[in-house]
Design an enzyme around this catalytic site. Structure first.
Site, PDB file in Angstrom:
ATOM      1  N   ASP A 146      12.893  13.707   6.464  1.00 54.04           N
ATOM      2  CA  ASP A 146      13.026  13.089   4.913  1.00 54.04           C
ATOM      3  C   ASP A 146      14.133  14.033   4.080  1.00 54.04           C
ATOM      4  O   ASP A 146      12.648  15.766   3.754  1.00 54.04           O
ATOM      5  CB  ASP A 146      11.498  12.638   3.957  1.00 54.04           C
ATOM      6  CG  ASP A 146      12.403  11.435   2.911  1.00 54.04           C
ATOM      7  OD1 ASP A 146      13.434  11.344   2.888  1.00 54.04           O
ATOM      8  OD2 ASP A 146      11.553  12.196   2.597  1.00 54.04           O
ATOM      9  N   THR A 191       9.425   4.457   1.194  1.00 50.36           N
ATOM     10  CA  THR A 191       8.737   4.482   0.182  1.00 50.36           C
ATOM     11  C   THR A 191       7.736   5.491   1.120  1.00 50.36           C
ATOM     12  O   THR A 191       6.592   5.137   1.907  1.00 50.36           O
ATOM     13  CB  THR A 191       7.905   3.177   0.415  1.00 50.36           C
ATOM     14  OG1 THR A 191       8.596   2.211  -0.163  1.00 50.36           O
ATOM     15  CG2 THR A 191       6.558   3.152   0.270  1.00 50.36           C
ATOM     16  N   ASP A 226      19.942  17.421   2.487  1.00 51.27           N
ATOM     17  CA  ASP A 226      19.710  17.085   1.386  1.00 51.27           C
ATOM     18  C   ASP A 226      20.967  17.791   0.966  1.00 51.27           C
ATOM     19  O   ASP A 226      20.011  19.203  -0.162  1.00 51.27           O
ATOM     20  CB  ASP A 226      18.781  16.731   0.822  1.00 51.27           C
ATOM     21  CG  ASP A 226      18.140  16.080  -0.669  1.00 51.27           C
ATOM     22  OD1 ASP A 226      19.686  15.957  -1.487  1.00 51.27           O
ATOM     23  OD2 ASP A 226      17.347  16.045  -1.191  1.00 51.27           O
TER      24      ASP A 226
HETATM   25  P1  13P Z   1       8.354   6.741  -3.826  1.00 52.88           P
HETATM   26  O1  13P Z   1       8.214   7.968  -4.704  1.00 52.88           O
HETATM   27  O2  13P Z   1       9.178   5.874  -5.191  1.00 52.88           O
HETATM   28  O3  13P Z   1       7.512   6.857  -2.776  1.00 52.88           O
HETATM   29  O4  13P Z   1       9.820   6.952  -3.161  1.00 52.88           O
HETATM   30  C1  13P Z   1       9.480   8.124  -1.760  1.00 52.88           C
HETATM   31  C2  13P Z   1      11.063   8.658  -1.520  1.00 52.88           C
HETATM   32  O5  13P Z   1      11.747   8.026  -1.856  1.00 52.88           O
HETATM   33  C3  13P Z   1      11.210   9.723   0.355  1.00 52.88           C
HETATM   34  O6  13P Z   1      11.954  10.128  -0.077  1.00 52.88           O
END
Ligand code: 13P
Length: 438
Positions: A81, A253, A103
Site C-alpha cells: 500500500d 480499509t 504512489d
Molecule cells: P481508511 O483510513 O478509510 O481505512 O483508508 C485506508 C486506506 O485507504 C489505505 O490505503
C-alpha cells in the site's frame, strides 16, 4: 486457491461490478482476521501492508502473510500500500508481494508517469501487477467543491492519459474520500459523477482509498472504553455500493480494523483488570476485526440487481475429481459475453492453481448466479480443456507462468440450466456433484 496477483482478483471484480476489500495488516491477529473472514464469506480478498507495516513487522510479517494466503481456500493477493519509490516496490516484489502500489501522486504528472512506468515494467516482468494514483486524496467539505480542492481530485482525461502512458493495472482515484477516522462533517461527499466519468474512459479496475465506514456504534464503544476520538465520520455504505456499480473494484480499509482492534483491547483491559495473558486481549480483538471484515463484505452484497460480490467455492466431484464452482450473488448477466469470458478466465486460473495444490485433475467448471444465498438462478457447466489455448490478458499470462506454461482453453459455454428458486446443494446433487460440506 491461495495466492494470486491483484489483477486476477480485480479484473473480474471490475467486469462483474463487485467490490473486493483490501485490508491493511500489521500482525498475526489482523492477518488471521482478514483471511478467516474472507474464507467464511467465500470472498476473494487483498491483504495490504504499508511501508510502515513492513517496517514494523519486517520480512517475518510478509512470510506470515504469504503462509496464510497460500493456504487460503479463497484467492488472496498480497499488496504493498502506498509504495513511495521504485526501490520500495522492488523490495516488496523480492519479498513475494503479488501486487504493489507506486504512489507518486504528490509529484508532477511527468514524474508520476515516468516512475510508475518504471515500476510497471519491472513488476510485469515477474508477474506482479501494479496500482498507481493520479489526483490526490483529501477531505472536501460536504457538497462544496472549491477550485483549490478540485485540483486534488482525479480528472478523467488525465486518468486516461496516465493509464495509457504507464500501463498500470488499476488506478487509485481521488473522488472525495480521505484516510483516517475524520472524513468530513456529516455524510462525507463522494463525487459519483466523477467516478462515472473516469470509469467511462478507463477500463481498468478503479480503487477507492479511505473507504472505512467508521461505524458510530464502534466509535461509541471506543469512547465508552476510555478512547478519545473527535469528529469521527466515515464513508456511507450506500456510497460504497454506488461507487462499486460505477467502476470501483478495490475498496481500501484500515481505520475500521484499527478501531475494532483497539476497542476490543480497551474493553478487555477495562472489564478484567486482573487479566495479563496477551491471548485474552488479542483473541477478542481478532474476533472484532473479523466481524468488521465480514460486515464490509456484506456492504457490497447484491443490491438492486447488481453483482457486487464474487465468491468462490471448491467442490469435489463424486468420482473424486475436483469441480470448481464460482459463486456470484446476482441474477445472470444475460447480455454480457465479456463478463462471462472474465469469469471463465478467472475459473481457469483458479482451476490450474487447484490442480497444482491438490494434485488432482479438474474435470468441469461450474458457474452459477444467485439472487439469495444458497439459491441458484442459473448454472453453467463449462468444459475445461487443457489441450487448447485461450486468448488471454496479462493476468492470465501470470497464471500460465506459474504453472510453467501449460496451455488451457474454455470452449463456448452452453446455455445455462435455469433452476429458479432451487436449492444450490440440490442443484449440485442433480449434476452429480458432492459439496465439501456434505
Ligand atoms: P481508511 O483510513 O478509510 O481505512 O483508508 C485506508 C486506506 O485507504 C489505505 O490505503
Amino acid at each position: 486457491m491461495g495466492l494470486v496477483s491483484g489483477l486476477e482478483i480485480l479484473a473480474a471484480a471490475r467486469a462483474g461490478k463487485y467490490g473486493v476489500g483490501a485490508f491493511n495488516t500489521n500482525d498475526l491477529e489482523i492477518t488471521q482476521a482478514i483471511i478467516e473472514a474472507a474464507e467464511e464469506t467465500r470472498s476473494p480478498v487483498i491483504v495490504a501492508l504499508s511501508e510502515g507495516g513492513l517496517k514494523y513487522g519486517g520480512d517475518a510479517l510478509v512470510a506470515l502473510v504469504r503462509y496464510l494466503a497460500e493456504r487460503a481456500s479463497v484467492p488472496v493477493a498480497i499488496h504493498l500500500d502506498h509504495g513511495s519509490s521504485f526501490a520500495s516496490c522492488m523490495r516488496a516484489i523480492r519479498l513475494g508481494f503479488t501486487s504493489v502500489m507506486i504512489d507518486m501522486s504528490h509529484e508532477d504528472e511527468e514524474t508520476n508517469i515516468a516512475e510508475t512506468r518504471r515500476v510497471v515494467e519491472a513488476a510485469h516482468a515477474v508477474g506482479v501487477t501494479v496500482e498507481a494514483e493520479i489526483g490526490r486524496l483529501g477531505g472536501i467539505e460536504e457538497h462544496v467543491v472549491v477550485s483549490a480542492e478540485e485540483a486534488t481530485l482525479t480528472k478523467p482525461d488525465e486518468a486516461l492519459r496516465f493509464m495509457q502512458a504507464t500501463g498500470a493495472d488499476y488506478l487509485a482515484v481521488a473522488i472525495g474520500t480521505s484516510h483516517g477516522p475524520n472524513k468530513g462533517k456529516g455524510r462525507p461527499y463522494i463525487d459519483h459523477d466523477r467516478i462515472r466519468e473516469i470509469a467511462a474512459l478507463v477500463p481498468a479496475p478503479l480503487v477507492m482509498h479511505g473507504a472505512s465506514g467508521v461505524p458510530s456504534a464502534l466509535v461509541e464503544r471506543f469512547r465508552t472504553a476510555g478512547g478519545e476520538i473527535k469528529d469521527a465520520s466515515g464513508i456511507h455504505e450506500d456510497d460504497v455500493r454506488q461507487a462499486v456499480t460505477q467502476g470501483i473494484a478495490k475498496i481500501n480499509t484500515d481505520t475500521d480494523l484499527r478501531l475494532a482492534f483497539t476497542t476490543a483491547v480497551r474493553e478487555v483491559l477495562r472489564d478484567t483488570p486482573k487479566e495479563f495473558d496477551p491471548r485474552k486481549l488479542l483473541g477478542p480483538a481478532r474476533d472484532e476485526m473479523r466481524r468488521v471484515v465480514q460486515t464490509e463484505v456484506d456492504v457490497s452484497l447484491e443490491k438492486d440487481g447488481y453483482i457486487l460480490v464474487g465468491k468462490v467455492d471448491l467442490l469435489l466431484g463424486g468420482d473424486g475429481k475436483l469441480e470448481l464452482l464460482d459463486f456470484k450473488t446476482s441474477p445472470r448477466p444475460k447480455d454480457s459475453p465479456e463478463l462471462i469470458a472474465a469469469y471463465e478466465r478467472q475459473l481457469c486460473t483458479y482451476a490450474h492453481i487447484l490442480e497444482q495444490r491438490h494434485g488432482k485433475r479438474v474435470d468441469r467448471l461450474l458457474l452459477y448466479w444467485t439472487s439469495e444465498p444458497r439459491k441458484a438462478d442459473a448454472l453453467m457447466v463449462l468444459p475445461y480443456d487443457l489441450a487448447r489455448v485461450e486468448e488471454a490478458g496479462r493476468h492470465f499470462d501470470d497464471a500460465v507462468r506459474r504453472i510453467q506454461a501449460r496451455e488451457f482453453a474454455v470452449t463456448t459455454p452452453p446455455e445455462p440450466a435455469i433452476c429458479k428458486e432451487c436449492d444450490l446443494r440440490m442443484l449440485c446433487r442433480s449434476e452429480g456433484i458432492i459439496t465439501m460440506t456434505d
